[in-house]
Design a protein around this motif. Structure first.
Motif, PDB file in Angstrom:
ATOM      1  N   PHE B  31       0.834  -1.196   0.000  1.00 20.86           N
ATOM      2  CA  PHE B  31       0.000   0.000   0.000  1.00 20.86           C
ATOM      3  C   PHE B  31       0.881   1.264   0.000  1.00 20.86           C
ATOM      4  CE2 PHE B  31      -1.775   2.996   3.129  1.00 20.86           C
ATOM      5  CZ  PHE B  31      -3.010   3.260   2.588  1.00 20.86           C
ATOM      6  N   ALA B  32       1.895   1.258   0.888  1.00 22.59           N
ATOM      7  CA  ALA B  32       2.806   2.405   0.994  1.00 22.59           C
ATOM      8  C   ALA B  32       3.713   2.487  -0.237  1.00 22.59           C
ATOM      9  CB  ALA B  32       3.649   2.272   2.249  1.00 22.59           C
ATOM     10  N   TYR B  33       4.145   1.321  -0.691  1.00 19.97           N
ATOM     11  CA  TYR B  33       5.070   1.281  -1.826  1.00 19.97           C
ATOM     12  C   TYR B  33       4.431   1.889  -3.077  1.00 19.97           C
ATOM     13  CZ  TYR B  33       7.869  -0.497  -5.632  1.00 19.97           C
ATOM     14  OH  TYR B  33       8.624  -0.577  -6.772  1.00 19.97           O
ATOM     15  N   LYS B  34       3.190   1.539  -3.333  1.00 17.53           N
ATOM     16  CA  LYS B  34       2.524   2.044  -4.540  1.00 17.53           C
ATOM     17  C   LYS B  34       2.330   3.557  -4.473  1.00 17.53           C
ATOM     18  CE  LYS B  34       0.775  -2.143  -6.298  1.00 17.53           C
ATOM     19  NZ  LYS B  34      -0.237  -2.878  -6.994  1.00 17.53           N
ATOM     20  N   TYR B  35       2.033   4.043  -3.270  1.00 17.01           N
ATOM     21  CA  TYR B  35       1.874   5.492  -3.132  1.00 17.01           C
ATOM     22  C   TYR B  35       3.221   6.185  -3.373  1.00 17.01           C
ATOM     23  CZ  TYR B  35       0.690  10.075  -1.446  1.00 17.01           C
ATOM     24  OH  TYR B  35       0.501  11.432  -1.376  1.00 17.01           O
ATOM     25  N   ALA B  36       4.278   5.650  -2.756  1.00 16.87           N
ATOM     26  CA  ALA B  36       5.605   6.250  -2.917  1.00 16.87           C
ATOM     27  C   ALA B  36       6.031   6.184  -4.387  1.00 16.87           C
ATOM     28  CB  ALA B  36       6.614   5.524  -2.032  1.00 16.87           C
ATOM     29  N   TYR B  37       5.759   5.058  -5.013  1.00 15.13           N
ATOM     30  CA  TYR B  37       6.150   4.908  -6.418  1.00 15.13           C
ATOM     31  C   TYR B  37       5.388   5.887  -7.314  1.00 15.13           C
ATOM     32  CZ  TYR B  37       7.356   2.999 -10.904  1.00 15.13           C
ATOM     33  OH  TYR B  37       7.826   2.878 -12.182  1.00 15.13           O
ATOM     34  N   SER B  38       4.122   6.114  -6.985  1.00 16.07           N
ATOM     35  CA  SER B  38       3.323   7.014  -7.821  1.00 16.07           C
ATOM     36  C   SER B  38       3.826   8.462  -7.727  1.00 16.07           C
ATOM     37  CB  SER B  38       1.841   6.928  -7.447  1.00 16.07           C
ATOM     38  OG  SER B  38       1.635   7.512  -6.184  1.00 16.07           O
ATOM     39  N   LEU B  39       4.585   8.773  -6.682  1.00  7.59           N
ATOM     40  CA  LEU B  39       5.169  10.113  -6.581  1.00  7.59           C
ATOM     41  C   LEU B  39       6.614  10.156  -7.055  1.00  7.59           C
ATOM     42  CD1 LEU B  39       3.907  11.566  -3.157  1.00  7.59           C
ATOM     43  CD2 LEU B  39       2.963  11.895  -5.408  1.00  7.59           C
ATOM     44  N   LEU B  40       7.336   9.070  -6.900  1.00  6.66           N
ATOM     45  CA  LEU B  40       8.782   9.088  -7.196  1.00  6.66           C
ATOM     46  C   LEU B  40       9.153   8.458  -8.531  1.00  6.66           C
ATOM     47  CD1 LEU B  40      10.004   7.931  -3.666  1.00  6.66           C
ATOM     48  CD2 LEU B  40       9.894  10.263  -4.502  1.00  6.66           C
ATOM     49  N   TYR B  41       8.349   7.519  -8.997  1.00  9.70           N
ATOM     50  CA  TYR B  41       8.619   6.794 -10.249  1.00  9.70           C
ATOM     51  C   TYR B  41       9.959   6.078 -10.241  1.00  9.70           C
ATOM     52  CZ  TYR B  41       4.651   9.128 -12.385  1.00  9.70           C
ATOM     53  OH  TYR B  41       3.405   9.561 -12.678  1.00  9.70           O
ATOM     54  N   ASN B  42      10.374   5.618  -9.089  1.00 11.22           N
ATOM     55  CA  ASN B  42      11.635   4.899  -9.014  1.00 11.22           C
ATOM     56  C   ASN B  42      11.507   3.801  -7.963  1.00 11.22           C
ATOM     57  OD1 ASN B  42      14.353   4.298  -7.831  1.00 11.22           O
ATOM     58  ND2 ASN B  42      14.998   5.634  -9.497  1.00 11.22           N
ATOM     59  N   HIS B  43      11.766   2.573  -8.377  1.00  8.90           N
ATOM     60  CA  HIS B  43      11.539   1.432  -7.483  1.00  8.90           C
ATOM     61  C   HIS B  43      12.430   1.471  -6.235  1.00  8.90           C
ATOM     62  CE1 HIS B  43       8.678  -0.653  -9.933  1.00  8.90           C
ATOM     63  NE2 HIS B  43       9.444  -0.469 -10.993  1.00  8.90           N
ATOM     64  N   HIS B  44      13.730   1.751  -6.458  1.00  7.25           N
ATOM     65  CA  HIS B  44      14.659   1.725  -5.314  1.00  7.25           C
ATOM     66  C   HIS B  44      14.334   2.836  -4.319  1.00  7.25           C
ATOM     67  CE1 HIS B  44      16.941  -1.396  -7.122  1.00  7.25           C
ATOM     68  NE2 HIS B  44      17.102  -0.694  -8.240  1.00  7.25           N
ATOM     69  N   GLU B  45      14.031   4.011  -4.876  1.00  9.53           N
ATOM     70  CA  GLU B  45      13.696   5.135  -3.985  1.00  9.53           C
ATOM     71  C   GLU B  45      12.403   4.844  -3.223  1.00  9.53           C
ATOM     72  OE1 GLU B  45      15.786   8.463  -6.880  1.00  9.53           O
ATOM     73  OE2 GLU B  45      13.600   8.428  -6.693  1.00  9.53           O
ATOM     74  N   ALA B  46      11.443   4.276  -3.930  1.00  6.68           N
ATOM     75  CA  ALA B  46      10.163   3.952  -3.276  1.00  6.68           C
ATOM     76  C   ALA B  46      10.377   2.928  -2.165  1.00  6.68           C
ATOM     77  CB  ALA B  46       9.164   3.432  -4.306  1.00  6.68           C
ATOM     78  N   GLU B  47      11.231   1.943  -2.420  1.00 11.39           N
ATOM     79  CA  GLU B  47      11.535   0.927  -1.396  1.00 11.39           C
ATOM     80  C   GLU B  47      12.164   1.564  -0.162  1.00 11.39           C
ATOM     81  OE1 GLU B  47      12.384  -3.002  -4.184  1.00 11.39           O
ATOM     82  OE2 GLU B  47      14.045  -2.058  -3.102  1.00 11.39           O
TER      83      GLU B  47
END
Lengths: 116, 172
Positions: B31-47
């Motif tokens: 849930f958190a990962y998808k939100y972070a990814y939708s703002l950052l567009y980067n898998h490692h940063e979102a992780e």
């Protein structure tokens, strides 16, 4: 706000499209890394608490632990555990209690020394 | 382990029972990962953001009000972490900038096959609003709480976003 929804729709934006796009974001759980970070941080706190305990014990020994009644310590520990305090907090409080008693005895001793 | 609600899990964690932490992670990591990814567009940063967010949530768990929504409380942490990260990397773009459709940085890694182009072009605050509204199905009051802005600010941001949106539509 309703206008926002309307314009979004006009722009070709579809809620379902967003949902399917979000759902299709590849995801690999990182649970172990997250937990290890939290445990690492927790260990740091534990280390700090340990230092506090060591210092408190040192003070107690220095100021005369012999003045503290061990039975009373057991009673205080038992009482604190009954009010749902975790063992670590209970131990800290008991040690603080010990230190307080030690200081009180030290204070009384000094006072009586001065009076005599 | 019987099905526990968030508040029950949190109470156990607060008493020092760390095994319940993994339940919370199981429930909210994706849930958190998808939100972070939708703002950052980067898998490692979102992780990384998700990992930092869980750490912060754990540290501040005693500040969480039992009975309120943990999901929203945690989303707010994730959102703030994302914004701090974007700000630190000079990639943060707000609607107020009036240049919200310009690329914020050449370094942004965008996976256009995943999120629609229209969403890519939005400023971070607008993108956050859209994702929170339509993916997480939050109402405007909850969005305001997560973004930590009054309803008036949300309204003005939406209006500015609308103007930009119209411009985008007219330009085709």
């Amino acid at each position: 706000m309703d206008e926002f929804d309307k314009i979004l729709k006009e722009s070709g934006f579809e809620k379902e499209e967003l949902i399917s796009q979000m759902d299709s974001i590849p995801f690999k759980s990182n649970k172990d890394k997250i937990l290890s970070n939290i445990y690492k941080q927790n260990d740091k706190y534990k280390e700090t608490i340990l230092y506090i305990i060591i210092i408190t014990i040192s003070i107690c020994i220095y100021d005369g632990l012999k003045n503290v009644n061990i039975d009373n310590l057991a009673l205080v520990y038992g009482f604190l555990r009954t009010i749902d305090l975790t063992p670590i907090y209970t131990t800290i409080l008991v040690l603080l209690y010990t230190a307080l008693i030690s200081f009180m005895f030290l204070f009384i001793k000094e006072e009586s020394g001065q009076n005599s | 382990m019987a099905e526990l609600n968030d508040d029950q899990i949190i109470k156990y964690i607060l008493t020092g029972d760390m095994k319940y932490l993994s339940l919370l992670i199981n429930k909210y990591e994706i849930f958190a990962y998808k939100y972070a990814y939708s703002l950052l567009y980067n898998h490692h940063e979102a992780e990384d953001i998700v990992s930092e967010s869980f750490l912060k949530a754990y540290e501040k768990l005693d500040k969480y009000n039992i009975g309120t929504s943990f999901k929203n409380w945690f989303l707010k942490i994730v959102h703030n972490k994302c914004i701090d990260f974007l700000r630190a990397n000079k990639r943060l773009v707000f609607t107020e900038d009036n240049n919200s459709y310009e690329e914020s940085s050449e370094n942004i890694i965008i996976n256009k096959t995943i999120i629609s182009q229209a969403l890519d072009k939005l400023s971070h605050d607008m993108r956050a609003i859209i994702v929170l509204r339509y993916y997480y199905s939050l109402d405007y009051k909850e969005i305001c709480e997560i973004l930590d802005i009054p309803i008036g600010t949300l309204s003005s941001r939406l209006n500015r976003g609308l103007k930009n949106m119209r411009k985008l539509i007219e330009e085709g």
